[in-house]
Design an enzyme around this catalytic site. Structure first.
Site, PDB file in Angstrom:
ATOM      1  N   LYS A   9       0.729  -1.089   0.148  1.00 17.56           N
ATOM      2  CA  LYS A   9       0.072   0.018  -0.053  1.00 17.56           C
ATOM      3  C   LYS A   9       0.743   1.270  -0.142  1.00 17.56           C
ATOM      4  O   LYS A   9       1.960   1.295   0.042  1.00 17.56           O
ATOM      5  CB  LYS A   9      -0.957  -0.175   1.378  1.00 17.56           C
ATOM      6  N   TYR A  49     -11.922  -2.783  -3.821  1.00 20.08           N
ATOM      7  CA  TYR A  49     -12.612  -3.199  -2.344  1.00 20.08           C
ATOM      8  C   TYR A  49     -14.067  -2.969  -2.426  1.00 20.08           C
ATOM      9  O   TYR A  49     -14.646  -2.624  -1.347  1.00 20.08           O
ATOM     10  CB  TYR A  49     -11.949  -1.891  -1.440  1.00 20.08           C
ATOM     11  N   ASN A 112      -1.920  -0.244   7.224  1.00 19.45           N
ATOM     12  CA  ASN A 112      -1.472  -1.436   7.569  1.00 19.45           C
ATOM     13  C   ASN A 112      -0.500  -2.128   6.621  1.00 19.45           C
ATOM     14  O   ASN A 112      -0.460  -3.385   6.434  1.00 19.45           O
ATOM     15  CB  ASN A 112      -2.496  -2.438   8.274  1.00 19.45           C
ATOM     16  N   HIS A 115      -1.556  -5.568   1.365  1.00 18.66           N
ATOM     17  CA  HIS A 115      -3.078  -6.114   1.183  1.00 18.66           C
ATOM     18  C   HIS A 115      -2.517  -7.543   0.714  1.00 18.66           C
ATOM     19  O   HIS A 115      -1.326  -7.790  -0.214  1.00 18.66           O
ATOM     20  CB  HIS A 115      -3.646  -5.570   0.143  1.00 18.66           C
ATOM     21  N   GLU A 126      -8.743 -10.514  -8.233  1.00 17.05           N
ATOM     22  CA  GLU A 126      -7.943  -9.446  -7.990  1.00 17.05           C
ATOM     23  C   GLU A 126      -6.724  -9.344  -9.137  1.00 17.05           C
ATOM     24  O   GLU A 126      -6.313  -8.406  -9.567  1.00 17.05           O
ATOM     25  CB  GLU A 126      -7.102  -9.566  -6.705  1.00 17.05           C
TER      26      GLU A 126
HETATM   27  P1  DAT Z   1      -7.421  -7.723   5.052  1.00 16.63           P
HETATM   28  O1  DAT Z   1      -6.647  -6.430   4.385  1.00 16.63           O
HETATM   29  O2  DAT Z   1      -6.664  -8.094   6.066  1.00 16.63           O
HETATM   30  O3  DAT Z   1      -7.847  -8.502   3.902  1.00 16.63           O
HETATM   31  P2  DAT Z   1     -10.252  -6.545   5.110  1.00 16.63           P
HETATM   32  O4  DAT Z   1     -10.217  -7.111   3.795  1.00 16.63           O
HETATM   33  O5  DAT Z   1     -11.291  -6.908   6.154  1.00 16.63           O
HETATM   34  O6  DAT Z   1      -8.847  -6.877   5.713  1.00 16.63           O
HETATM   35  O7  DAT Z   1     -10.318  -4.977   4.804  1.00 16.63           O
HETATM   36  C1  DAT Z   1      -9.504  -4.432   4.075  1.00 16.63           C
HETATM   37  C2  DAT Z   1      -8.848  -3.285   4.752  1.00 16.63           C
HETATM   38  O8  DAT Z   1      -9.847  -2.169   5.211  1.00 16.63           O
HETATM   39  C3  DAT Z   1      -8.037  -3.557   5.676  1.00 16.63           C
HETATM   40  O9  DAT Z   1      -6.356  -3.845   5.353  1.00 16.63           O
HETATM   41  C4  DAT Z   1      -7.816  -2.440   6.525  1.00 16.63           C
HETATM   42  C5  DAT Z   1      -9.237  -1.674   6.088  1.00 16.63           C
HETATM   43  N1  DAT Z   1      -9.910  -1.836   7.432  1.00 16.63           N
HETATM   44  C6  DAT Z   1     -10.806  -3.120   7.682  1.00 16.63           C
HETATM   45  N2  DAT Z   1     -11.511  -3.039   8.850  1.00 16.63           N
HETATM   46  C7  DAT Z   1     -11.373  -1.767   9.279  1.00 16.63           C
HETATM   47  C8  DAT Z   1     -11.856  -1.170  10.224  1.00 16.63           C
HETATM   48  N3  DAT Z   1     -12.558  -1.772  11.180  1.00 16.63           N
HETATM   49  N4  DAT Z   1     -11.691   0.239  10.345  1.00 16.63           N
HETATM   50  C9  DAT Z   1     -10.916   0.864   9.494  1.00 16.63           C
HETATM   51  N5  DAT Z   1     -10.134   0.201   8.546  1.00 16.63           N
HETATM   52  C10 DAT Z   1     -10.727  -1.106   8.235  1.00 16.63           C
HETATM   53 MG    MG Z   2      -9.350  -8.372   2.657  1.00 17.77          MG
END
Ligand code: DAT
Ligand code: MG
Length: 148
Positions: A9, A49, A112, A115, A126
């Site tokens: 990212k 997303y 974070n 991805h 993807e």
């Molecule tokens: P991951 O990236 O571990 O697959 P995800 O697909 O649930 O997680 O979410 C995509 C991204 O969205 C994640 O890397 C960070 C953001 N995100 C997820 N949950 C969140 C939350 N509760 N508050 C803020 N950002 C969040």
């Molecule tokens: Mg995810």
């Protein structure tokens, strides 16, 4: 063989973590099959997303992803989807184990660093979204030293 989509990212690129992250996947024994530095449009980030479009953090997440260049990659290997997620660590860096990428390099869920696809099916989608031009067909000569 199984493939996954991994994206460093904008914060990971800005913080100079590209080499460190690629090194972790390389040293594990996964094969790099696609790689590009790209700054994506808002509509593209929204598509990537799309599953999260109803979440309260969606707008902020899209802003973050379009805030600078990202490194889009395809990695290949046995169980690379699940193992890639383990290398990355839990979504919220507060919960990511030390030794994982997020555990070692991130503090906040909204920064974070990386991805990784969460299933073989999302990896397929993807990779098709990010690499419509296709990916490299090379085979590593190290294969017999990594696989029995
Ligand atoms: P991951 O990236 O571990 O697959 P995800 O697909 O649930 O997680 O979410 C995509 C991204 O969205 C994640 O890397 C960070 C953001 N995100 C997820 N949950 C969140 C939350 N509760 N508050 C803020 N950002 C969040
Ligand atoms: Mg995810």
């Amino acid at each position: 063989m199984e493939q996954t989509f991994i994206m460093i990212k904008p914060d990971g690129v800005q913080r100079g973590l590209v080499g460190e992250i690629i090194g972790r996947f390389e040293k594990k024994g996964f094969y790099l099959k696609g790689l590009k530095l790209v700054t994506v449009e808002r509509s593209f980030a929204e598509k990537h997303y799309a599953d999260l479009s109803s979440k309260p953090f969606f707008a902020g997440l899209v802003e973050y992803i379009i805030s600078g260049p990202v490194v889009a990659m395809v990695w290949e290997g046995k169980n690379v989807v699940v193992t890639g997620r383990k290398i990355i660590g839990a979504t919220n860096p507060s919960d990511s184990a030390p030794g994982t990428i997020r555990g070692d390099f991130a503090i906040e869920i909204g920064r974070n660093v990386i991805h990784g696809s969460d299933s073989i099916e999302s990896a397929r989608k993807e990779i098709a979204l990010w690499f419509p031009e296709g990916i490299a067909g090379w085979q590593s000569n190290l294969h017999p030293w990594i696989y029995e």
